[in-house]
Design a protein around this motif. Sequence first.
Motif, short mmCIF file in Angstrom:
data_model
loop_
_atom_site.label_atom_id
_atom_site.label_comp_id
_atom_site.label_asym_id
_atom_site.label_seq_id
_atom_site.Cartn_x
_atom_site.Cartn_y
_atom_site.Cartn_z
N LEU A 155 37.37 54.18 72.05
CA LEU A 155 38.63 53.54 72.81
C LEU A 155 38.31 53.12 74.13
O LEU A 155 38.80 51.97 74.46
CB LEU A 155 39.70 54.93 72.78
N LEU A 156 37.30 53.53 74.73
CA LEU A 156 36.91 52.85 75.95
C LEU A 156 35.81 51.95 75.90
O LEU A 156 35.96 50.92 76.57
CB LEU A 156 36.17 54.07 76.83
N PRO A 171 37.37 48.05 74.09
CA PRO A 171 37.99 46.78 74.80
C PRO A 171 36.91 46.09 75.79
O PRO A 171 37.16 44.96 76.15
CB PRO A 171 38.89 47.47 75.70
N VAL A 172 35.97 46.98 76.57
CA VAL A 172 35.09 46.61 77.58
C VAL A 172 33.92 45.49 76.71
O VAL A 172 33.88 44.53 77.42
CB VAL A 172 34.17 47.60 77.98
N VAL A 173 33.66 45.57 75.67
CA VAL A 173 32.76 44.68 74.98
C VAL A 173 33.42 43.64 74.27
O VAL A 173 32.83 43.09 73.49
CB VAL A 173 31.77 45.73 74.16
N SER A 174 34.66 43.76 74.31
CA SER A 174 35.41 42.55 73.33
C SER A 174 34.93 41.33 73.95
O SER A 174 34.83 40.30 72.88
CB SER A 174 36.86 42.63 73.67
N PRO A 175 34.70 40.98 74.99
CA PRO A 175 33.96 39.56 75.37
C PRO A 175 32.84 39.43 74.50
O PRO A 175 32.48 37.96 74.18
CB PRO A 175 33.82 39.53 76.88
N LEU A 186 33.45 38.30 71.38
CA LEU A 186 34.10 36.80 71.27
C LEU A 186 33.09 36.02 71.33
O LEU A 186 32.79 34.95 70.51
CB LEU A 186 35.04 36.75 72.40
N PHE A 238 26.88 38.79 80.94
CA PHE A 238 27.46 40.17 80.51
C PHE A 238 26.33 41.04 80.51
O PHE A 238 26.46 42.26 81.24
CB PHE A 238 28.27 40.19 79.27
#
Lengths: 219, 222, 51, 242
Positions: A163-164, A167-171, A174, A201
């Motif tokens: 969950l944490l 989202p943080v590594v979503s870039p 992409l 990143f």
Amino acid sequence: MFRTAVAMAKKDLRLEWRARVLLNQVLPFVFVVIVLFAFGFDAKVEILTQVTPGLFWVTTFFGLELAITRAMAIEGENQAQVGLVMMGVNPRGIFLGKVVAIVLEILVLEVVLSAGIAVLFNSPLHDVALLAASALLADVGVATVGIVLAGVTEGLGGSLLPLLLFPVVSPVLLCATKVWQYGLDQTPAKAIPWSELLIGFSLIYLVVGILVYGVVLEG
Amino acid sequence: MTESPNGRLVVRLRGATVMLDRFPALARCDFDAYESEVVFVQGPNGSGKTTLLRLLGGLVEAMSGSVLVFGRDPKAEARAIRREVSYLAHSYQMYEDLSGRENLEFFAVAAGCDLDDAIEWAQRLGLATRDLDARFRVLSAGQRKKISAAIALSRRTELLLIDEPHALLDQATKAILDLGFTEAARAGKTVIVASHELDRISALATRRYRMSNGFATLVESP
Amino acid sequence: MNPYVEAGYTAVTCSLGAYAIFLGVRSRQVKLRLAQLRANQVPHSGLVEDA
Amino acid sequence: MSTNAKLKRGVGVAALVTIALTFWLGLVVTPPAEVMGNLVRMLYIHPPMAWIAYLAYGITTAASLLYLWKRTRRREWDLIAAASAEAGVFFTGLTILTGSIWGRPAWGVWWTWDALLTATAVLFLLYLGYLALRQVPMSETKRGVRSAIAALVAFIDVPIVHESVYWWKTLHQTPSVLNPSMNVEVHGSMAWTLLLGFVAFTLAYVWMVWTRFETSRRQAQLADLEVENAIRERLSAEEVRI
């Protein structure tokens, strides 16, 4: 710091070689995912070829998450981590060692996975150097954030880490997918800005991880 | 740091309270230990012995009261303090799929201590070479304990925090371990041992505390 | 008026109202509980006053 | 009533009044726009809420850093970080909701994977995780340190997410107020209404964080009182034993 990191990475890789948790569990899991994708997209080769980059990276991300969880479990067994902390072992060394071990493990997994996809989805690999470089960068990025967040969620239940983390590594997902897309399309020039973002990143979170991991271990 | 007839004051606790969640594992606890001492802490399960040792190692934080180890706060200056502190815990703190020797090798490099000393201690405690080279996973509880003890005793530290060392060990090994504590104290170190075994305690201790309900009472002092 | 605009403003109003009420009620509850406990408390070591 | 409480009440009332005023100006006084018609009225609430979301996460980060740094470590910073993140998630949710309501008539879809929408959604998820972490029972310092690190990791991610999704897809209106070319499409009463909207929602945010913070500080004090009781209980149990 580097001596500790090397010892740590060697130790983790040796443990993996002996217990073969990733090899026996994560690798087969990855192939289950490939088969599921094939079923889900009705085994239409055109579609599967088109979604190859995304498929590869989503699968790799799950693999990374499992590898990170395993890396933490090693330290939890017998509370070895308390031992490390109590002996005043350099936390930066611990952090770097863990990152290196995870990245090497995942690189092996990625080689097998990409070969599997190339064969099963009839999707030839082009610009292998570009693909490999972006894979390395993306793995470093996810592993660094993952180790920090795994420390933050340690002992709080397994569903909190994804969950944490995701989202943080979503870039990263992409960017890595884009680079692979352009690599496979043989238009590598378009991949440059995305690769730069990947480098950014990974570097940023490498520095953040090195700075905060001592605090993470104390928490 | 204060001078006293006993030597340099190494550990000083005043009114220390440690909360584990909502439970006061230590409640306004006072405790002292001096240089060259073997301090025994006795008491029933759940009386706060382990928490006391963890507090001195900076693994838990006192909510109130004062805690000084070598005149410093062990939580605020954790890394500096821990270079001077060995902790032999209940848990083995070793990796299951490494051999005993590989475990010692790893910790020797990571913590910067001497591997030969650690192996010497392991042998002194009665570990055969064969056992040292077997995976930690297949060793008996006593053998595992010996490896953990070897690393704790071989580190060149001034303060040894030892939690229930005698559990799981055979008579011969217990005696060697106790001898080790006495030697360490003679060399000017401070050894704090939490244990149930009262007979052993009386023989060695230069100072004894009885713990109950998170509070330590001094039983006898030299 | 545009129905989307109406829906938007209504949603914002309701959400703000609901959250404010939630905060208000919660605040009152805790305040009462604390006053109650303090009234029953024998004054002691200064621990509470420190906080 | 203490000065503090009076001040807080003042902020609350001011927030209520300014929000009501914004709504009245936005719905009644201002004219419909040339192209967008009445839909332009969404403009008075949507950007201010997005701005508050960012403000809130900024405050969470600042408070988290103050908590992480040992010399300034205080329980209060942790509680402020938490209160602000909660308000942030609340406003991010509303931003997405109003954006979606805007998108339906403007673009014909409830949701589209354009840059700003996607970035906002990721932002929402990032801090949802932060709040989930805070919900897990653990000791106060542990929670403080761990959630501060999580907040730090999340905040650093914000510009990276923005950059990446911006390249990914761009469909959204260039932000009307922060538009660098500043060929403002907003005039007269509309500009004032929008400005008032920013003030109103900022006041509401301050009131929310303040109230939440006070409540959680009282809860912590409640826990302290229970600690005092627990210690006494434990020490008195000794007399029975010996």
